[in-house]
Design a protein around this motif. Structure first.
Motif, PDB file in Angstrom:
ATOM      1  N   ALA A   1      40.366  75.619  87.875  1.00 27.29           N
ATOM      2  CA  ALA A   1      40.678  76.048  86.430  1.00 27.29           C
ATOM      3  C   ALA A   1      40.834  75.017  85.357  1.00 27.29           C
ATOM      4  CB  ALA A   1      41.839  76.880  86.599  1.00 27.29           C
ATOM      5  N   LYS A   2      41.232  73.942  85.898  1.00 30.09           N
ATOM      6  CA  LYS A   2      41.668  72.695  84.925  1.00 30.09           C
ATOM      7  C   LYS A   2      40.137  72.279  84.526  1.00 30.09           C
ATOM      8  CE  LYS A   2      44.628  70.405  83.240  1.00 30.09           C
ATOM      9  NZ  LYS A   2      44.939  70.467  81.545  1.00 30.09           N
ATOM     10  N   ARG A   3      39.240  72.035  85.671  1.00 28.53           N
ATOM     11  CA  ARG A   3      37.914  71.466  85.693  1.00 28.53           C
ATOM     12  C   ARG A   3      37.184  72.308  84.589  1.00 28.53           C
ATOM     13  NH1 ARG A   3      33.023  71.214  87.727  1.00 28.53           N
ATOM     14  NH2 ARG A   3      32.261  69.101  88.107  1.00 28.53           N
ATOM     15  N   ALA A   4      37.332  73.628  84.821  1.00 25.42           N
ATOM     16  CA  ALA A   4      36.467  74.550  84.033  1.00 25.42           C
ATOM     17  C   ALA A   4      37.173  74.316  82.718  1.00 25.42           C
ATOM     18  CB  ALA A   4      36.759  75.977  84.627  1.00 25.42           C
ATOM     19  N   ALA A   5      38.455  74.354  82.358  1.00 28.86           N
ATOM     20  CA  ALA A   5      38.882  74.126  80.995  1.00 28.86           C
ATOM     21  C   ALA A   5      38.237  72.825  80.278  1.00 28.86           C
ATOM     22  CB  ALA A   5      40.133  74.323  81.051  1.00 28.86           C
ATOM     23  N   MET A   6      38.322  71.574  81.224  1.00 29.09           N
ATOM     24  CA  MET A   6      37.902  70.474  80.515  1.00 29.09           C
ATOM     25  C   MET A   6      36.276  70.342  80.305  1.00 29.09           C
ATOM     26  SD  MET A   6      39.996  67.924  83.289  1.00 29.09           S
ATOM     27  CE  MET A   6      39.137  66.396  82.376  1.00 29.09           C
ATOM     28  N   MET A   7      35.573  71.296  81.261  1.00 27.38           N
ATOM     29  CA  MET A   7      34.249  71.368  80.724  1.00 27.38           C
ATOM     30  C   MET A   7      33.964  72.280  79.477  1.00 27.38           C
ATOM     31  SD  MET A   7      32.841  71.752  84.797  1.00 27.38           S
ATOM     32  CE  MET A   7      31.000  72.085  84.368  1.00 27.38           C
ATOM     33  N   GLN A   8      34.644  73.258  79.351  1.00 26.43           N
ATOM     34  CA  GLN A   8      34.621  74.000  78.243  1.00 26.43           C
ATOM     35  C   GLN A   8      35.112  73.394  76.859  1.00 26.43           C
ATOM     36  OE1 GLN A   8      37.271  77.580  78.957  1.00 26.43           O
ATOM     37  NE2 GLN A   8      35.654  78.554  79.997  1.00 26.43           N
ATOM     38  N   GLY A   9      35.649  72.379  77.311  1.00 27.41           N
ATOM     39  CA  GLY A   9      36.356  71.622  75.939  1.00 27.41           C
ATOM     40  C   GLY A   9      35.303  70.237  75.623  1.00 27.41           C
ATOM     41  N   GLY A  10      34.323  70.393  76.376  1.00 26.29           N
ATOM     42  CA  GLY A  10      33.315  69.099  76.144  1.00 26.29           C
ATOM     43  C   GLY A  10      33.112  68.120  77.150  1.00 26.29           C
ATOM     44  N   ILE A  11      33.874  68.106  78.086  1.00 23.39           N
ATOM     45  CA  ILE A  11      33.956  67.176  79.250  1.00 23.39           C
ATOM     46  C   ILE A  11      32.744  67.402  80.317  1.00 23.39           C
ATOM     47  CG2 ILE A  11      35.075  65.601  80.606  1.00 23.39           C
ATOM     48  CD1 ILE A  11      37.728  65.971  79.254  1.00 23.39           C
ATOM     49  N   PRO A  12      31.643  66.748  80.265  1.00 16.89           N
ATOM     50  CA  PRO A  12      30.556  67.216  81.359  1.00 16.89           C
ATOM     51  C   PRO A  12      30.970  66.786  82.533  1.00 16.89           C
ATOM     52  CG  PRO A  12      29.736  65.583  79.878  1.00 16.89           C
ATOM     53  CD  PRO A  12      31.094  65.762  79.497  1.00 16.89           C
ATOM     54  N   ASN A  13      31.316  67.619  83.591  1.00 21.17           N
ATOM     55  CA  ASN A  13      31.340  66.976  84.885  1.00 21.17           C
ATOM     56  C   ASN A  13      32.590  66.190  85.260  1.00 21.17           C
ATOM     57  OD1 ASN A  13      30.622  67.320  87.779  1.00 21.17           O
ATOM     58  ND2 ASN A  13      29.109  66.090  87.603  1.00 21.17           N
ATOM     59  N   PRO A  14      33.517  66.571  84.832  1.00 15.88           N
ATOM     60  CA  PRO A  14      34.849  65.642  85.285  1.00 15.88           C
ATOM     61  C   PRO A  14      34.892  65.489  86.764  1.00 15.88           C
ATOM     62  CG  PRO A  14      35.545  67.896  84.646  1.00 15.88           C
ATOM     63  CD  PRO A  14      34.101  67.771  84.438  1.00 15.88           C
ATOM     64  N   SER A  15      35.440  64.218  86.807  1.00 11.83           N
ATOM     65  CA  SER A  15      35.532  63.687  88.448  1.00 11.83           C
ATOM     66  C   SER A  15      36.822  64.431  88.736  1.00 11.83           C
ATOM     67  CB  SER A  15      35.864  62.116  88.467  1.00 11.83           C
ATOM     68  OG  SER A  15      36.920  61.659  87.586  1.00 11.83           O
ATOM     69  N   PRO A  16      37.033  64.530  90.163  1.00 15.63           N
ATOM     70  CA  PRO A  16      38.066  65.023  90.662  1.00 15.63           C
ATOM     71  C   PRO A  16      39.553  64.160  90.378  1.00 15.63           C
ATOM     72  CG  PRO A  16      36.584  64.929  92.362  1.00 15.63           C
ATOM     73  CD  PRO A  16      36.047  64.153  91.103  1.00 15.63           C
ATOM     74  N   ASP A  17      39.285  63.068  90.216  1.00 18.97           N
ATOM     75  CA  ASP A  17      40.371  62.147  89.583  1.00 18.97           C
ATOM     76  C   ASP A  17      40.625  62.335  88.241  1.00 18.97           C
ATOM     77  OD1 ASP A  17      40.733  60.852  92.072  1.00 18.97           O
ATOM     78  OD2 ASP A  17      39.502  58.792  91.405  1.00 18.97           O
ATOM     79  N   ALA A  18      39.762  62.590  87.356  1.00 19.11           N
ATOM     80  CA  ALA A  18      39.976  62.821  85.940  1.00 19.11           C
ATOM     81  C   ALA A  18      40.742  64.365  85.774  1.00 19.11           C
ATOM     82  CB  ALA A  18      38.710  62.951  85.288  1.00 19.11           C
ATOM     83  N   VAL A  19      40.373  65.074  86.641  1.00 16.41           N
ATOM     84  CA  VAL A  19      41.084  66.685  86.693  1.00 16.41           C
ATOM     85  C   VAL A  19      42.431  66.035  87.027  1.00 16.41           C
ATOM     86  CG1 VAL A  19      41.216  68.872  87.837  1.00 16.41           C
ATOM     87  CG2 VAL A  19      39.013  67.876  87.143  1.00 16.41           C
ATOM     88  N   ILE A  20      42.906  65.535  88.137  1.00 16.84           N
ATOM     89  CA  ILE A  20      43.955  65.397  88.633  1.00 16.84           C
ATOM     90  C   ILE A  20      44.942  64.691  87.542  1.00 16.84           C
ATOM     91  CG2 ILE A  20      45.520  64.180  90.383  1.00 16.84           C
ATOM     92  CD1 ILE A  20      43.542  64.673  92.378  1.00 16.84           C
ATOM     93  N   LYS A  21      44.417  63.528  86.830  1.00 11.87           N
ATOM     94  CA  LYS A  21      45.020  62.910  85.914  1.00 11.87           C
ATOM     95  C   LYS A  21      45.397  63.854  84.606  1.00 11.87           C
ATOM     96  CE  LYS A  21      44.144  58.051  85.030  1.00 11.87           C
ATOM     97  NZ  LYS A  21      43.496  57.150  84.893  1.00 11.87           N
ATOM     98  N   ASP A  22      44.532  64.764  84.358  1.00  8.75           N
ATOM     99  CA  ASP A  22      44.640  65.696  83.266  1.00  8.75           C
ATOM    100  C   ASP A  22      45.860  66.720  83.233  1.00  8.75           C
ATOM    101  OD1 ASP A  22      43.966  65.881  80.412  1.00  8.75           O
ATOM    102  OD2 ASP A  22      42.926  67.885  81.048  1.00  8.75           O
ATOM    103  N   LEU A  23      46.153  67.106  84.739  1.00  7.20           N
ATOM    104  CA  LEU A  23      47.288  68.037  85.212  1.00  7.20           C
ATOM    105  C   LEU A  23      48.632  67.531  84.791  1.00  7.20           C
ATOM    106  CD1 LEU A  23      46.136  68.802  88.832  1.00  7.20           C
ATOM    107  CD2 LEU A  23      45.843  70.302  86.585  1.00  7.20           C
ATOM    108  N   SER A  24      49.097  68.241  83.888  1.00 10.53           N
ATOM    109  CA  SER A  24      50.668  67.966  83.476  1.00 10.53           C
ATOM    110  C   SER A  24      51.760  68.530  84.526  1.00 10.53           C
ATOM    111  CB  SER A  24      51.068  68.441  82.121  1.00 10.53           C
ATOM    112  OG  SER A  24      51.191  70.109  82.208  1.00 10.53           O
ATOM    113  N   LYS A  25      52.826  67.906  84.308  1.00 11.20           N
ATOM    114  CA  LYS A  25      54.068  68.225  85.111  1.00 11.20           C
ATOM    115  C   LYS A  25      54.406  69.684  85.077  1.00 11.20           C
ATOM    116  CE  LYS A  25      56.411  63.912  85.286  1.00 11.20           C
ATOM    117  NZ  LYS A  25      57.324  63.148  85.134  1.00 11.20           N
ATOM    118  N   GLU A  26      54.249  70.032  83.614  1.00  9.97           N
ATOM    119  CA  GLU A  26      54.579  71.610  83.427  1.00  9.97           C
ATOM    120  C   GLU A  26      53.535  72.671  84.354  1.00  9.97           C
ATOM    121  OE1 GLU A  26      56.499  69.026  80.760  1.00  9.97           O
ATOM    122  OE2 GLU A  26      54.279  69.115  81.049  1.00  9.97           O
TER     123      GLU A  26
END
Length: 136
Positions: A9-34
């Protein structure tokens, strides 16, 4: 599991936000504690490993002292641990998480979890340890 669903879901949201094909590391980094707390149920190490780790810790601290030479653990710690280690095992049939709602992220629906285990009992146990066996 929960984490894989959240990462998708985070990867899809990042792509919708204009980040093309985010890497798995980028997705994990973008996850918040909340987000992790709301959408992922936690698992323990299991009863046997948890008991072993606590017993190793207690054994390692038995001769430990503070800077003045005062022992960190009181003489009753072993008896207290023998009484308390029965609580390490999670009771069967009790669900620790309840789905309290759903949230859309990246076009995917994620469950929102609430943990039934509050911090009050844990704080009470820590207070008991502080008063009974740890000299501060």
């Amino acid at each position: 599991g929960d984490l894989n669903l959240l990462k998708s879901a985070k990867r899809a949201a990042m792509m919708q936000g204009g980040i093309p094909n985010p890497s798995p590391d980028a997705v994990i980094k973008d996850l918040s504690k909340e987000e992790l707390a709301a959408h992922c149920r936690r698992r323990t190490r299991g009863e046997e490993e948890t008991v072993d780790l606590i017993e190793d810790l207690l054994l390692g601290l038995q001769s430990a002292t503070d800077s003045l030479g005062v022992p960190l653990l009181g003489v009753g710690i072993n008896q207290i641990w023998e009484e308390q280690k029965q609580h390490v095992k999670c009771p069967s049939g009790i669900h620790l998480y309840t789905v309290t709602g759903h949230l859309k992220k990246g076009g995917m629906t994620l469950p929102v979890f609430q943990c039934a285990r509050g911090s009050t009992s844990l704080e009470s146990f820590h207070l008991h340890l502080t008063r009974s066996c740890i000299i501060l």
